[in-house]
Motif scaffolding. Structure first.
Motif, PDB file in Angstrom:
ATOM      1  N   LYS A 197       0.959  -1.351  -0.174  1.00  0.00           N
ATOM      2  CA  LYS A 197      -0.032  -0.097   0.041  1.00  0.00           C
ATOM      3  C   LYS A 197       0.817   1.277   0.255  1.00  0.00           C
ATOM      4  N   GLU A 198       1.804   1.323   0.720  1.00  0.00           N
ATOM      5  CA  GLU A 198       2.795   2.510   0.726  1.00  0.00           C
ATOM      6  C   GLU A 198       3.366   2.521  -0.625  1.00  0.00           C
ATOM      7  N   PHE A 199       4.044   1.512  -1.128  1.00  0.00           N
ATOM      8  CA  PHE A 199       4.777   1.730  -2.366  1.00  0.00           C
ATOM      9  C   PHE A 199       3.645   2.250  -3.531  1.00  0.00           C
ATOM     10  N   ALA A 200       2.309   1.801  -3.453  1.00  0.00           N
ATOM     11  CA  ALA A 200       1.510   2.172  -4.390  1.00  0.00           C
ATOM     12  C   ALA A 200       0.830   3.497  -4.106  1.00  0.00           C
ATOM     13  N   LYS A 201       0.925   4.050  -3.010  1.00  0.00           N
ATOM     14  CA  LYS A 201       0.643   5.223  -2.707  1.00  0.00           C
ATOM     15  C   LYS A 201       1.709   6.328  -3.094  1.00  0.00           C
ATOM     16  N   ASP A 202       3.187   5.788  -3.152  1.00  0.00           N
ATOM     17  CA  ASP A 202       4.096   6.600  -3.782  1.00  0.00           C
ATOM     18  C   ASP A 202       4.105   6.749  -5.168  1.00  0.00           C
ATOM     19  N   GLU A 203       3.645   5.637  -5.634  1.00  0.00           N
ATOM     20  CA  GLU A 203       3.473   5.421  -7.203  1.00  0.00           C
ATOM     21  C   GLU A 203       2.182   6.024  -7.850  1.00  0.00           C
ATOM     22  N   ASN A 204       1.123   6.688  -6.779  1.00  0.00           N
ATOM     23  CA  ASN A 204       0.133   7.052  -7.327  1.00  0.00           C
ATOM     24  C   ASN A 204      -0.693   6.086  -8.098  1.00  0.00           C
ATOM     25  N   LYS A 205      -0.784   4.907  -7.405  1.00  0.00           N
ATOM     26  CA  LYS A 205      -1.593   3.711  -8.243  1.00  0.00           C
ATOM     27  C   LYS A 205      -2.328   2.960  -7.027  1.00  0.00           C
ATOM     28  N   TRP A 206      -3.702   2.477  -7.701  1.00  0.00           N
ATOM     29  CA  TRP A 206      -4.481   1.463  -7.152  1.00  0.00           C
ATOM     30  C   TRP A 206      -3.781   0.218  -6.814  1.00  0.00           C
ATOM     31  N   VAL A 207      -4.331  -0.276  -5.648  1.00  0.00           N
ATOM     32  CA  VAL A 207      -3.693  -1.804  -5.271  1.00  0.00           C
ATOM     33  C   VAL A 207      -4.884  -2.621  -5.845  1.00  0.00           C
ATOM     34  N   LEU A 208      -4.131  -3.798  -6.539  1.00  0.00           N
ATOM     35  CA  LEU A 208      -5.116  -5.069  -6.876  1.00  0.00           C
ATOM     36  C   LEU A 208      -4.815  -6.166  -6.060  1.00  0.00           C
ATOM     37  N   ILE A 209      -5.686  -6.729  -5.494  1.00  0.00           N
ATOM     38  CA  ILE A 209      -5.311  -7.968  -4.623  1.00  0.00           C
ATOM     39  C   ILE A 209      -6.042  -8.984  -5.473  1.00  0.00           C
ATOM     40  N   ASP A 210      -5.234 -10.016  -5.704  1.00  0.00           N
ATOM     41  CA  ASP A 210      -5.707 -11.460  -6.421  1.00  0.00           C
ATOM     42  C   ASP A 210      -5.795 -12.380  -5.109  1.00  0.00           C
ATOM     43  N   LEU A 211      -6.896 -12.525  -4.407  1.00  0.00           N
ATOM     44  CA  LEU A 211      -6.651 -13.519  -3.365  1.00  0.00           C
ATOM     45  C   LEU A 211      -7.115 -14.866  -3.830  1.00  0.00           C
ATOM     46  N   GLN A 212      -6.324 -15.779  -3.894  1.00  0.00           N
ATOM     47  CA  GLN A 212      -6.371 -17.134  -4.331  1.00  0.00           C
ATOM     48  C   GLN A 212      -6.542 -18.179  -3.459  1.00  0.00           C
ATOM     49  N   ASN A 213      -7.279 -19.151  -3.820  1.00  0.00           N
ATOM     50  CA  ASN A 213      -7.893 -20.182  -3.175  1.00  0.00           C
ATOM     51  C   ASN A 213      -7.585 -21.443  -3.824  1.00  0.00           C
ATOM     52  N   SER A 214      -6.422 -22.201  -3.672  1.00  0.00           N
ATOM     53  CA  SER A 214      -5.839 -23.429  -4.600  1.00  0.00           C
ATOM     54  C   SER A 214      -6.847 -24.323  -4.250  1.00  0.00           C
ATOM     55  N   LYS A 215      -8.037 -24.467  -3.662  1.00  0.00           N
ATOM     56  CA  LYS A 215      -9.018 -25.521  -3.904  1.00  0.00           C
ATOM     57  C   LYS A 215      -9.888 -25.024  -4.909  1.00  0.00           C
ATOM     58  N   VAL A 216     -10.033 -24.049  -5.534  1.00  0.00           N
ATOM     59  CA  VAL A 216     -10.952 -23.726  -6.265  1.00  0.00           C
ATOM     60  C   VAL A 216     -10.320 -23.553  -7.837  1.00  0.00           C
TER      61      VAL A 216
END
Length: 278
Positions: A133-152
């Protein structure tokens, strides 16, 4: 013993009982047969010829061979899921079982990793989510989270079918910081609780405000296939409505109409390009 070999072969490959028995023949090394079966399928051919085997005559018997409902096949619903790639699912299952049988051998683990390798060329890998989040804030970018479930399956397959899109990668690198966490990890489990992601909410992608950690948009859900064209159009609509984090006030939600409009514009652009080439 023969029944155990057939049962084990079917569990891994999904073959019918007749196919499994025919393919195995008198061979006893089930793992070798499974590998040979998938290698031939992956090369585009059919299953290799099974070892000839002379069967003993079947003894006469009297029994109920089919359950009552099987006598009326039209009463049994037939479900075809066009979104699933059963060959790839079998490969995933086989790779995992090979790793387990081999005690986590390097070769079996590498086979699974190569099938669905994360998009390391665009992933943030220099710290935990707070640092992302801190890095994205410095770069003026939004954060994308790909939350993965290895069973799906539809969650795991994003690495192969979504994040390898060249146009999507380019757009993400311009406006977003992509992060990826498995819910079985400490960080992934923490994020699953923080953003109240249920076990049925996969595949699951969140658009996050890097300044507040607030979830602004969610993509995916149970049984949803996330196509590169759709995800790209969705993210473009988000940027069109909200701009960059430093100009964000207040949040505007992406609607299906926004996505359809961008998809239509993309289609018209491609048609214009085709016309100009002909």
């Amino acid at each position: 013993m023969a029944d155990d070999r057939v049962k084990r072969f079917r569990e891994i490959t999904g073959a019918s009982e007749a196919e499994a028995a025919s393919f195995l023949g008198s061979r006893t090394d089930v793992e070798a047969c499974v590998n040979e079966f998938f290698d031939v399928l992956a090369s585009g051919g059919g299953p290799p010829p099974a070892e000839p085997e002379v069967r003993a005559p079947i003894a006469p018997m009297e029994d109920v061979m089919l359950p009552p409902e099987a006598a009326f096949p039209h009463a049994i619903p037939i479900v075809v899921d066009n979104l699933r790639d059963f060959r790839v699912e079998s490969e995933i299952q086989t790779a995992r079982q090979e790793a387990a049988l081999a005690g986590g051998s390097d070769e079996a683990s590498k086979r699974f990793e190569d099938l669905f390798r994360p998009p390391i060329d665009i992933l943030f890998r220099d710290g935990d989510f707070t640092e992302a989040k801190e890095f994205a804030k410095d770069e003026n970018k939004w954060v994308l989270i790909d939350l993965q479930n290895s069973k799906v399956f539809l969650s795991v397959v994003l690495n192969r079918d979504l994040w390898q899109s060249v146009s999507l990668k380019s757009y993400i690198q311009e406006h977003f910081l992509l992060t990826q966490y498995n819910i079985e990890s400490v960080e992934g489990s923490k994020l699953q609780r923080l953003y109240k992601v249920e076990d049925t909410d996969f595949p699951h992608i969140e658009v996050i405000d890097p300044r507040t950690g607030e979830s602004l948009e969610t993509l995916g859900g149970e049984g949803v296939t996330l196509e590169p064209v759709y995800v790209t159009a969705f993210l473009k609509a988000f940027i069109h409505l909200n701009g960059s984090p430093d100009k964000f006030d207040p949040p505007k939600k992406v609607t299906p109409r926004d996505v359809r409009r961008l998809l239509e514009e993309e289609r018209e652009l491609q048609e214009a390009i085709q016309r100009s080439m002909t």
